[in-house]
Design a protein around this motif. Structure first.
Motif, short mmCIF file in Angstrom:
data_model
loop_
_atom_site.label_atom_id
_atom_site.label_comp_id
_atom_site.label_asym_id
_atom_site.label_seq_id
_atom_site.Cartn_x
_atom_site.Cartn_y
_atom_site.Cartn_z
N ARG A 120 6.28 43.97 27.10
CA ARG A 120 5.71 45.31 27.31
C ARG A 120 6.72 46.35 26.83
O ARG A 120 7.91 46.24 27.18
CB ARG A 120 5.42 45.54 28.79
CG ARG A 120 4.43 44.57 29.39
CD ARG A 120 4.14 44.78 30.85
NE ARG A 120 5.21 45.40 31.61
CZ ARG A 120 5.01 46.19 32.67
NH1 ARG A 120 3.80 46.44 33.11
NH2 ARG A 120 6.03 46.71 33.31
N PRO A 121 6.28 47.33 26.05
CA PRO A 121 7.23 48.37 25.61
C PRO A 121 7.99 49.01 26.75
O PRO A 121 9.19 49.27 26.63
CB PRO A 121 6.32 49.39 24.90
CG PRO A 121 5.16 48.57 24.43
CD PRO A 121 4.95 47.52 25.49
N VAL A 122 7.35 49.23 27.88
CA VAL A 122 7.99 49.87 29.03
C VAL A 122 9.15 49.02 29.57
O VAL A 122 10.06 49.55 30.20
CB VAL A 122 6.95 50.21 30.12
CG1 VAL A 122 6.52 48.99 30.89
CG2 VAL A 122 7.45 51.31 31.02
N ASP A 123 9.13 47.73 29.28
CA ASP A 123 10.21 46.85 29.73
C ASP A 123 11.33 46.75 28.71
O ASP A 123 12.30 46.03 28.93
CB ASP A 123 9.66 45.44 30.01
CG ASP A 123 8.69 45.40 31.17
OD1 ASP A 123 8.81 46.28 32.06
OD2 ASP A 123 7.83 44.52 31.19
N MET A 124 11.20 47.47 27.59
CA MET A 124 12.18 47.38 26.53
C MET A 124 12.91 48.70 26.29
O MET A 124 13.29 49.02 25.17
CB MET A 124 11.51 46.93 25.23
CG MET A 124 10.97 45.51 25.31
SD MET A 124 10.38 44.94 23.72
CE MET A 124 11.87 44.96 22.73
#
Length: 147
Positions: A120-124
């Protein structure tokens, strides 16, 4: 004098960076990062992005105890401000990708993305390298480059 004939300038709606409460780039941004963003930036980013505050804290790697301390002091330190800026930069890019649709941009950030190895982008967003990878993917998607 007749009120109908009085010129009053219209209020130009705030753009994304104005709503967040810090400049997009340049010397004013650099100074704001060094000084530390005001605490209200956190609530503004959560509201604009549609993330709940705990998801935003996780994405920006800011512990809840730290958030409580920052709420009392009224501002973030330089490193926390930098992480908030990185989040804002990615959210703005996602918002542009989805032509201003907050819901679609927020959903994309929270969904597993094949181009990011099903992460997930939010986790990166914890590191600048991961943030760059997300921004690079958004740029490729905007230009139709999928490989």
């Amino acid at each position: 004098m007749n009120q109908a004939n009085v010129f009053t300038p219209s209020q130009k709606p705030l753009g994304f960076w104005g709503k967040v409460g810090f400049p997009a780039r340049g010397p004013k941004l650099h100074q704001a990062l060094h000084d530390g963003f005001p605490f209200d930036v956190y609530s503004k980013l959560a509201k604009l992005s549609g993330l709940d505050k705990s998801d935003l804290a996780s994405a920006t790697v800011i512990a809840s105890a730290t958030l409580q301390r920052r709420a009392k002091s009224g501002k973030f330190n330089r490193d926390e401000s930098d992480r908030l800026y990185r989040f804002a930069e990615v959210f703005k890019a996602a918002l542009d990708l989805f032509e201003g649709n907050n819901d679609s941009a927020s959903l994309w950030l929270k969904s597993q993305v094949r181009g990011l190895g099903n992460k997930r982008p939010v986790d990166m967003l914890a590191t600048s390298a991961e943030t760059e990878a997300v921004l690079d993917l958004i740029g490729r998607l905007e230009h139709g480059v999928f490989a």
